[in-house]
Design a protein around this motif. Sequence first.
Motif, short mmCIF file in Angstrom:
data_model
loop_
_atom_site.label_atom_id
_atom_site.label_comp_id
_atom_site.label_asym_id
_atom_site.label_seq_id
_atom_site.Cartn_x
_atom_site.Cartn_y
_atom_site.Cartn_z
N LEU A 291 0.83 -1.21 0.00
CA LEU A 291 0.00 0.00 0.00
C LEU A 291 0.86 1.26 0.00
N GLU A 292 0.61 2.13 -1.01
CA GLU A 292 1.34 3.38 -1.13
C GLU A 292 0.46 4.60 -0.97
N HIS A 293 -0.83 4.47 -1.28
CA HIS A 293 -1.74 5.63 -1.23
C HIS A 293 -3.02 5.21 -0.50
N LEU A 294 -3.30 5.88 0.62
CA LEU A 294 -4.48 5.58 1.42
C LEU A 294 -5.38 6.81 1.51
N LYS A 295 -6.67 6.62 1.14
CA LYS A 295 -7.68 7.66 1.32
C LYS A 295 -8.68 7.14 2.34
N LEU A 296 -8.90 7.92 3.39
CA LEU A 296 -9.78 7.49 4.46
C LEU A 296 -10.89 8.51 4.65
N CYS A 297 -12.14 8.02 4.65
CA CYS A 297 -13.29 8.89 4.84
C CYS A 297 -13.44 9.18 6.33
N PHE A 298 -13.10 10.40 6.75
CA PHE A 298 -13.12 10.69 8.18
C PHE A 298 -14.51 10.95 8.71
N GLY A 299 -15.51 10.91 7.84
CA GLY A 299 -16.87 10.99 8.33
C GLY A 299 -17.27 9.76 9.10
N LYS A 300 -16.53 8.65 8.87
CA LYS A 300 -16.89 7.40 9.53
C LYS A 300 -15.70 6.71 10.20
N PHE A 301 -14.61 7.40 10.41
CA PHE A 301 -13.47 6.70 10.97
C PHE A 301 -13.13 7.22 12.36
N SER A 302 -12.45 6.40 13.11
CA SER A 302 -11.89 6.82 14.38
C SER A 302 -10.39 6.93 14.20
N SER A 303 -9.75 7.74 15.03
CA SER A 303 -8.30 7.87 14.93
C SER A 303 -7.62 6.54 15.20
N ASP A 304 -8.25 5.69 16.02
CA ASP A 304 -7.68 4.36 16.27
C ASP A 304 -7.60 3.56 14.98
N LEU A 305 -8.64 3.66 14.13
CA LEU A 305 -8.61 2.95 12.86
C LEU A 305 -7.49 3.48 11.98
N LEU A 306 -7.31 4.79 11.96
CA LEU A 306 -6.25 5.39 11.16
C LEU A 306 -4.89 4.90 11.63
N VAL A 307 -4.66 4.91 12.92
CA VAL A 307 -3.37 4.45 13.45
C VAL A 307 -3.14 2.99 13.12
N ARG A 308 -4.20 2.20 13.20
CA ARG A 308 -4.06 0.78 12.88
C ARG A 308 -3.68 0.61 11.41
N LEU A 309 -4.33 1.35 10.52
CA LEU A 309 -3.99 1.27 9.10
C LEU A 309 -2.56 1.73 8.85
N LEU A 310 -2.13 2.77 9.53
CA LEU A 310 -0.75 3.23 9.37
C LEU A 310 0.25 2.18 9.84
N LYS A 311 -0.04 1.53 10.94
CA LYS A 311 0.85 0.49 11.45
C LYS A 311 0.94 -0.70 10.50
N ASP A 312 -0.16 -0.96 9.79
CA ASP A 312 -0.20 -2.12 8.89
C ASP A 312 0.29 -1.80 7.48
N SER A 313 0.72 -0.54 7.25
CA SER A 313 1.10 -0.11 5.89
C SER A 313 2.49 0.51 5.94
N SER A 314 3.50 -0.32 5.93
CA SER A 314 4.88 0.15 6.15
C SER A 314 5.44 0.94 4.98
N LYS A 315 4.83 0.83 3.78
CA LYS A 315 5.35 1.52 2.60
C LYS A 315 4.50 2.72 2.18
N LEU A 316 3.61 3.16 3.04
CA LEU A 316 2.69 4.23 2.68
C LEU A 316 3.41 5.53 2.37
N LYS A 317 3.06 6.13 1.22
CA LYS A 317 3.67 7.39 0.80
C LYS A 317 2.69 8.56 0.85
N VAL A 318 1.42 8.30 0.57
CA VAL A 318 0.42 9.37 0.49
C VAL A 318 -0.76 9.02 1.39
N LEU A 319 -1.16 9.98 2.23
CA LEU A 319 -2.31 9.80 3.10
C LEU A 319 -3.29 10.94 2.86
N ASP A 320 -4.53 10.60 2.49
CA ASP A 320 -5.60 11.58 2.27
C ASP A 320 -6.73 11.32 3.26
#
Length: 414
Positions: A291-320
């Motif tokens: 995973l290099e590009h992640l777009k997350l709809c913050f209308g339905k997310f918690s910061s915990d979910l974001l942190v979990r996705l970040l931890k699981d995506s070691s090659k992430l370059k772009v976060l929207d």
Amino acid sequence: MDKISGLSDELLIKILLFVPTKVAVSTSILSKRWEYLWMWLPKLDYGSSYDSPSQREKLRCFLEKNLPLHRAPVIESFRLDLISSKHNSPESIKLWVVLAVSHCLRELEVIYDNYQRKPNILPSNLYTCKSLVILKLQGDILVDVPRMVFLPSLKTMHIRSVRYLNEGSLQRLLSNCPVLEDLLVDLSVGDRIGKLTVAVPSLQSLSLYVPNSYDVDGIVIETPSLKYFKLLDHNRKSHYCLVENMPNLIDAFVDVDLHNINSLIGSITSVKRLTICSEAMYVEGFVFNQLEHLKLCFGKFSSDLLVRLLKDSSKLKVLDLYEMDDHFHDDRMVYLNQPSSVPECMLLSLQTFKWWGYTGTPGERDLAVYILKNAVHLKTMTISSSEHEVPELEMIKELALSSRASTTCQLVFD
């Protein structure tokens, strides 16, 4: 004789392809030289320019009289846009499609609105058309797939808001398209299909839409060659979603109201670009190692979910971070629990962060500051907000004065 009329038939037909079919047909009155040229057109588009009832009646009469006389050995494209269909009986439409299929038809698009019923306007010979490459259906159409169905050349199929005769109709159709690559299915509001099964080994692009009022028991997807996947499942009725692994997946768009998304998440871990909007959490243990590009709809997310996705995506370059138009924004969802360790992507790969619809709440501010403070290789952070939601000067001060792990990071306020 004018210079244009002196050109060869082949060249004149190519010229007529640059104008709407209605205009091309009107050239038949110019002279005997032009009278029958339009009948050799390999692309026919009828309906979109016929707005009034009188024009639609003329279209019906014209098609019934002239389509049987069409001379092109191959019809590359046949399009019927029948928005108001009271002047066009199902039997007439079926006959027109029969005639088009008889000319080695390669692309068929039918848009049909009846508002009272969904008649069967598709002839049986359509389902065994060897030449058909593209099929697009939309509106009040009954899809009654016969037992004898085989579309050996079909690569693209887009079906929107049609009705299926029974649960097996769509599955039988898909299982007899051996080279299908691009499939779009938008289920019709208020209809029922039972179990929706998409099992197509050759499929590379899949887009599914399940509306809130649709009656569905479950979704099964088996598409091992898939590269693009879009699932909009807004149905809140309890139903299962079983998705097999998609090892070749590049791009995924997931907007679902499912209570359990583990099967879905587990099938898309090879994705390179992911857009996700879901209230449900997924269990730990999934790794998005591409995973290099992640777009997350913050209308339905918690910061915990974001942190979990970040931890699981070691090659992430772009976060929207963004908010979809039809989703309610809940400020309570954005509350950062400081993680015990910084996600690896923030230390090694994250370069671009964009936040669309930033409102400046304490939770949002803490999250933006956390990323500034820990993203070592961050190049740009773009914050977009409305002036009535957060004063721009106040927002700039809060974030511009925050410490940054990256000395080259540029803050952009849009």
